[in-house]
Design a protein around this motif. Sequence first.
Motif, PDB file in Angstrom:
ATOM      1  N   ARG A  44      43.703 162.176  46.464  1.00  0.00           N
ATOM      2  CA  ARG A  44      42.606 161.434  45.834  1.00  0.00           C
ATOM      3  C   ARG A  44      42.221 162.021  44.484  1.00  0.00           C
ATOM      4  NH1 ARG A  44      39.108 161.314  51.419  1.00  0.00           N
ATOM      5  NH2 ARG A  44      39.644 159.199  52.090  1.00  0.00           N
ATOM      6  N   ASP A  45      42.161 163.332  44.434  1.00  0.00           N
ATOM      7  CA  ASP A  45      41.686 163.972  43.205  1.00  0.00           C
ATOM      8  C   ASP A  45      42.611 163.686  42.034  1.00  0.00           C
ATOM      9  OD1 ASP A  45      39.287 165.485  42.805  1.00  0.00           O
ATOM     10  OD2 ASP A  45      40.533 167.120  42.053  1.00  0.00           O
ATOM     11  N   VAL A 113      27.767 161.343  51.039  1.00  0.00           N
ATOM     12  CA  VAL A 113      29.098 161.436  50.434  1.00  0.00           C
ATOM     13  C   VAL A 113      29.472 162.892  50.188  1.00  0.00           C
ATOM     14  CG1 VAL A 113      30.404 160.963  48.324  1.00  0.00           C
ATOM     15  CG2 VAL A 113      29.077 159.139  49.407  1.00  0.00           C
ATOM     16  N   MET A 114      28.556 163.668  49.625  1.00  0.00           N
ATOM     17  CA  MET A 114      28.821 165.073  49.342  1.00  0.00           C
ATOM     18  C   MET A 114      29.095 165.847  50.632  1.00  0.00           C
ATOM     19  SD  MET A 114      28.671 165.421  46.012  1.00  0.00           S
ATOM     20  CE  MET A 114      28.368 167.147  45.657  1.00  0.00           C
ATOM     21  N   GLN A 115      28.336 165.519  51.698  1.00  0.00           N
ATOM     22  CA  GLN A 115      28.528 166.204  52.970  1.00  0.00           C
ATOM     23  C   GLN A 115      29.902 165.880  53.572  1.00  0.00           C
ATOM     24  OE1 GLN A 115      26.873 168.517  54.396  1.00  0.00           O
ATOM     25  NE2 GLN A 115      27.926 168.573  56.373  1.00  0.00           N
ATOM     26  N   ARG A 116      30.298 164.615  53.508  1.00  0.00           N
ATOM     27  CA  ARG A 116      31.610 164.233  54.037  1.00  0.00           C
ATOM     28  C   ARG A 116      32.726 164.903  53.252  1.00  0.00           C
ATOM     29  NH1 ARG A 116      29.648 157.986  54.155  1.00  0.00           N
ATOM     30  NH2 ARG A 116      28.373 158.116  56.051  1.00  0.00           N
ATOM     31  N   ASN A 117      32.561 164.985  51.936  1.00  0.00           N
ATOM     32  CA  ASN A 117      33.578 165.632  51.117  1.00  0.00           C
ATOM     33  C   ASN A 117      33.669 167.114  51.441  1.00  0.00           C
ATOM     34  OD1 ASN A 117      35.514 165.190  48.879  1.00  0.00           O
ATOM     35  ND2 ASN A 117      34.233 166.687  47.810  1.00  0.00           N
ATOM     36  N   GLY A 125      41.413 168.721  54.278  1.00  0.00           N
ATOM     37  CA  GLY A 125      41.774 167.312  54.200  1.00  0.00           C
ATOM     38  C   GLY A 125      41.956 166.858  52.760  1.00  0.00           C
ATOM     39  N   ASP A 126      42.061 165.557  52.582  1.00  0.00           N
ATOM     40  CA  ASP A 126      42.242 164.977  51.242  1.00  0.00           C
ATOM     41  C   ASP A 126      40.868 164.784  50.615  1.00  0.00           C
ATOM     42  OD1 ASP A 126      43.245 163.798  48.995  1.00  0.00           O
ATOM     43  OD2 ASP A 126      43.731 161.877  49.946  1.00  0.00           O
TER      44      ASP A 126
END
Length: 282
Positions: A44-45, A113-117, A125-126
């Motif tokens: 993704r990055d 979102v930040m927590q999931r990342n 993970g990705d």
Amino acid sequence: MPLIVLCGYPLSGKTTFARKLESICEQKKVACFSKSDGDLNEPRDLLYRDSKAEKTTRARLRTEIERVLDKESLVICDSLNYIKGYRYELFCLARSLNTQYALVFCISSREQVMQRNYLLKQENGDYYSDEVLRGLMERFEPPLSENRWERPPFVVDENTDVDRECEQIISFCKDAKVALRAVIATKKLPVTANNILEQAEKVTQRIETQIFERCEPYIPLQLAESSHVFQSSRKVTLAELRKIRRSFMRVIQKNLSSYHSEREIADSFVEYLNTQLQQARH
């Protein structure tokens, strides 16, 4: 069957929703294809590390969608789709096939979102780098009901009954009354393969002049030649307009049989201008 476009922050639940929609389609024996960033086989990055990579990612994903989109299958575009100009491109793609189009807005807070990342990072993970993730959230352009190609959006959040929402989307997709119609131009002059380039030169030059003389930032500009509205967030220079017009003329040369009137050429040129200027911002 239609094109279903998901949009929202990164990691806002789009892929989870897409998989649920696919599952229900399978139960109902509805042919379904899902195309996502994951199909591009890159982290993704890297797909969103800079503006050049983002443009390439959008172009590759659109190519994947064009390859499978038809009137028989439901196609899900599971990506960020955070730029309204790109969503409009996808809308036009569905319209060109006289099929339905629906937008699904997946809502999630920045904190979620930040927590999931963070969890993805802990699990190797990705995940997104913090810089890329913040940039994507800051640049996200939420759907606006004033834009006809984003109306009616289906909204999904943590309180949504996902099964019920998927059922509603499938019902919407099966409704022939909401199928888009390709633009049928009101003909001024018939355009043939022999004179199409000449007519295109004239109509695009007129539009170029009108935009340069009359365009004001953020104010929609209705043009006499086109049923579409031109809009830009800034004053556009004549050099930019001419560069985009030259690029459009190269597109015309490769697709002579696609145009049958000056109005069709004008509509396509205005859409092309809006898209190119929108993408130039990112």
